[in-house]
Design a protein around this motif. Structure first.
Motif, PDB file in Angstrom:
ATOM      1  N   UNK A  82       0.830  -1.210   0.000  1.00  0.00           N
ATOM      2  CA  UNK A  82       0.000   0.000   0.000  1.00  0.00           C
ATOM      3  C   UNK A  82       0.861   1.254   0.000  1.00  0.00           C
ATOM      4  N   UNK A  83       1.899   1.279   0.836  1.00  0.00           N
ATOM      5  CA  UNK A  83       2.748   2.467   0.960  1.00  0.00           C
ATOM      6  C   UNK A  83       3.565   2.715  -0.297  1.00  0.00           C
ATOM      7  N   UNK A  84       3.764   1.699  -1.111  1.00  0.00           N
ATOM      8  CA  UNK A  84       4.629   1.832  -2.282  1.00  0.00           C
ATOM      9  C   UNK A  84       3.897   2.349  -3.512  1.00  0.00           C
ATOM     10  N   UNK A  85       2.589   2.350  -3.481  1.00  0.00           N
ATOM     11  CA  UNK A  85       1.832   2.671  -4.693  1.00  0.00           C
ATOM     12  C   UNK A  85       1.825   4.151  -5.040  1.00  0.00           C
ATOM     13  N   UNK A  86       1.892   5.041  -4.045  1.00  0.00           N
ATOM     14  CA  UNK A  86       1.804   6.481  -4.290  1.00  0.00           C
ATOM     15  C   UNK A  86       2.844   7.196  -3.435  1.00  0.00           C
ATOM     16  N   UNK A  87       3.498   8.235  -3.965  1.00  0.00           N
ATOM     17  CA  UNK A  87       4.467   8.976  -3.162  1.00  0.00           C
ATOM     18  C   UNK A  87       3.884   9.535  -1.869  1.00  0.00           C
ATOM     19  N   UNK A  88       2.608   9.916  -1.878  1.00  0.00           N
ATOM     20  CA  UNK A  88       1.998  10.475  -0.670  1.00  0.00           C
ATOM     21  C   UNK A  88       1.898   9.434   0.450  1.00  0.00           C
ATOM     22  N   UNK A  89       2.065   8.140   0.105  1.00  0.00           N
ATOM     23  CA  UNK A  89       1.990   7.078   1.105  1.00  0.00           C
ATOM     24  C   UNK A  89       3.359   6.567   1.542  1.00  0.00           C
ATOM     25  N   UNK A  90       4.420   7.044   0.912  1.00  0.00           N
ATOM     26  CA  UNK A  90       5.753   6.499   1.176  1.00  0.00           C
ATOM     27  C   UNK A  90       6.081   6.440   2.666  1.00  0.00           C
ATOM     28  N   UNK A  91       5.707   7.486   3.409  1.00  0.00           N
ATOM     29  CA  UNK A  91       6.071   7.549   4.821  1.00  0.00           C
ATOM     30  C   UNK A  91       5.291   6.551   5.665  1.00  0.00           C
ATOM     31  N   UNK A  92       4.337   5.842   5.041  1.00  0.00           N
ATOM     32  CA  UNK A  92       3.577   4.836   5.759  1.00  0.00           C
ATOM     33  C   UNK A  92       4.240   3.472   5.776  1.00  0.00           C
ATOM     34  N   UNK A  93       5.373   3.330   5.097  1.00  0.00           N
ATOM     35  CA  UNK A  93       6.083   2.045   5.075  1.00  0.00           C
ATOM     36  C   UNK A  93       6.767   1.791   6.415  1.00  0.00           C
ATOM     37  N   UNK A  94       6.948   0.522   6.747  1.00  0.00           N
ATOM     38  CA  UNK A  94       7.641   0.193   7.998  1.00  0.00           C
ATOM     39  C   UNK A  94       9.099   0.637   7.931  1.00  0.00           C
ATOM     40  N   UNK A  95       9.753   0.372   6.823  1.00  0.00           N
ATOM     41  CA  UNK A  95      11.117   0.840   6.587  1.00  0.00           C
ATOM     42  C   UNK A  95      11.157   1.463   5.206  1.00  0.00           C
ATOM     43  N   UNK A  96      11.551   2.716   5.123  1.00  0.00           N
ATOM     44  CA  UNK A  96      11.604   3.402   3.835  1.00  0.00           C
ATOM     45  C   UNK A  96      12.876   4.233   3.751  1.00  0.00           C
ATOM     46  N   UNK A  97      13.465   4.228   2.569  1.00  0.00           N
ATOM     47  CA  UNK A  97      14.638   5.045   2.282  1.00  0.00           C
ATOM     48  C   UNK A  97      14.275   5.937   1.104  1.00  0.00           C
ATOM     49  N   UNK A  98      14.384   7.243   1.279  1.00  0.00           N
ATOM     50  CA  UNK A  98      14.002   8.158   0.216  1.00  0.00           C
ATOM     51  C   UNK A  98      14.692   9.489   0.356  1.00  0.00           C
ATOM     52  N   UNK A  99      14.145  10.489  -0.280  1.00  0.00           N
ATOM     53  CA  UNK A  99      14.732  11.828  -0.239  1.00  0.00           C
ATOM     54  C   UNK A  99      14.088  12.651   0.871  1.00  0.00           C
ATOM     55  N   UNK A 100      14.837  13.636   1.340  1.00  0.00           N
ATOM     56  CA  UNK A 100      14.382  14.423   2.480  1.00  0.00           C
ATOM     57  C   UNK A 100      13.141  15.235   2.154  1.00  0.00           C
ATOM     58  N   UNK A 101      12.929  15.560   0.882  1.00  0.00           N
ATOM     59  CA  UNK A 101      11.758  16.364   0.534  1.00  0.00           C
ATOM     60  C   UNK A 101      10.464  15.636   0.856  1.00  0.00           C
ATOM     61  N   UNK A 102      10.458  14.299   0.813  1.00  0.00           N
ATOM     62  CA  UNK A 102       9.257  13.544   1.162  1.00  0.00           C
ATOM     63  C   UNK A 102       8.854  13.816   2.606  1.00  0.00           C
ATOM     64  N   UNK A 103       9.849  13.942   3.490  1.00  0.00           N
ATOM     65  CA  UNK A 103       9.557  14.246   4.897  1.00  0.00           C
ATOM     66  C   UNK A 103       9.207  15.720   5.079  1.00  0.00           C
ATOM     67  N   UNK A 104       9.902  16.601   4.359  1.00  0.00           N
ATOM     68  CA  UNK A 104       9.636  18.038   4.495  1.00  0.00           C
ATOM     69  C   UNK A 104       8.232  18.391   4.018  1.00  0.00           C
ATOM     70  N   UNK A 105       7.694  17.627   3.073  1.00  0.00           N
ATOM     71  CA  UNK A 105       6.342  17.892   2.583  1.00  0.00           C
ATOM     72  C   UNK A 105       5.281  17.661   3.654  1.00  0.00           C
ATOM     73  N   UNK A 106       5.665  17.024   4.755  1.00  0.00           N
ATOM     74  CA  UNK A 106       4.715  16.835   5.855  1.00  0.00           C
ATOM     75  C   UNK A 106       4.635  18.053   6.758  1.00  0.00           C
ATOM     76  N   UNK A 107       5.533  19.015   6.530  1.00  0.00           N
ATOM     77  CA  UNK A 107       5.622  20.167   7.437  1.00  0.00           C
ATOM     78  C   UNK A 107       5.201  21.478   6.791  1.00  0.00           C
ATOM     79  N   UNK A 108       4.708  21.427   5.561  1.00  0.00           N
ATOM     80  CA  UNK A 108       4.268  22.648   4.895  1.00  0.00           C
ATOM     81  C   UNK A 108       2.839  22.457   4.387  1.00  0.00           C
ATOM     82  N   UNK A 109       2.195  23.558   4.047  1.00  0.00           N
ATOM     83  CA  UNK A 109       0.786  23.510   3.645  1.00  0.00           C
ATOM     84  C   UNK A 109       0.656  23.112   2.175  1.00  0.00           C
ATOM     85  N   UNK A 110       0.678  21.813   1.951  1.00  0.00           N
ATOM     86  CA  UNK A 110       0.485  21.244   0.622  1.00  0.00           C
ATOM     87  C   UNK A 110      -0.498  20.087   0.744  1.00  0.00           C
ATOM     88  N   UNK A 111      -0.958  19.593  -0.392  1.00  0.00           N
ATOM     89  CA  UNK A 111      -1.892  18.470  -0.384  1.00  0.00           C
ATOM     90  C   UNK A 111      -1.265  17.240   0.275  1.00  0.00           C
TER      91      UNK A 111
END
Length: 212
Positions: A82-111
């Protein structure tokens, strides 16, 4: 932290897609060692759009479009995808390695910021190459850390060349005078108090003279 129930997941954030791809292979090998039983081993996601992999297997080879999780086919074995299907779900994986912008998008007013934030709240957030961020990203990272740690989350920041000003800014501590900064140990481990503690070297200590 995972064994004690303090965190449910890990998100390893890198500054570039290339760095994330390289670290992902090392993380997969580490997970295999820590969880030798495949039946209880958490899945590792490469959270980089266009290069998504689960347990080092390309997502396209695991989940064809006609078997997408969104179609609710009742296949329990595919729930971890489930977490792998969409970038907006990436942070829902048990273990995920990605770019810092995926985490920063959780701290600003975006969809989908709330979805990302809720998924990240119970994760150990590891941010590598902190010194590589620009002033704008540093401001966003500071806000993200304040929220994450403020609700009881755990974060680990890694850098080989972290300056004292940025370190103090991220830990919300006072910047020491230059002479005191020059005497600080290296390599060092700094907790939320902002005071660097020397880390013993595993090998023969080396010295290096640097002229500024």
């Amino acid at each position: 932290l995972f064994a004690s129930g303090a965190v449910d997941a890990l998100y390893f954030a890198l500054p570039t897609r290339v760095a994330a791809t390289q670290i992902y292979e090392r993380v997969c090998h580490y997970v295999e060692r820590v969880f030798p039983d495949p039946g209880s081993r958490p899945h590792a996601l490469l959270a980089v759009p266009g290069y998504v992999r689960v347990d080092d297997v390309p997502i396209d080879g695991i989940l064809p479009p006609e078997l997408a999780v969104d179609q609710d086919r009742g296949d329990a074995a595919r729930e971890h995808l489930w977490a792998a299907e969409r970038p907006k779900r990436f942070l829902g994986a048990t273990i995920a390695v990605g770019t810092v912008d995926q985490a920063l998008l959780s701290a600003i007013q975006v969809r989908h910021a709330h979805l990302r934030s809720v998924c990240l709240d119970r994760s150990l957030l590891v941010v590598d190459e902190v010194h590589a961020s620009d002033p704008y990203m540093r401001c966003l990272l500071k806000g993200l850390l304040e929220h994450h740690v403020g609700i009881g989350g755990h974060a680990l920041l890694l850098s080989a060349t972290l300056g004292a000003r940025l370190r103090c800014d991220l830990t919300s501590t006072r910047l020491p005078p230059l002479a005191e900064c020059c005497r600080e140990p290296y390599p060092a481990l700094t907790d939320r108090s902002g005071t660097p503690q020397a880390v013993p070297s595993a090998g023969t200590p080396r010295t290096k003279n640097v002229r500024v």
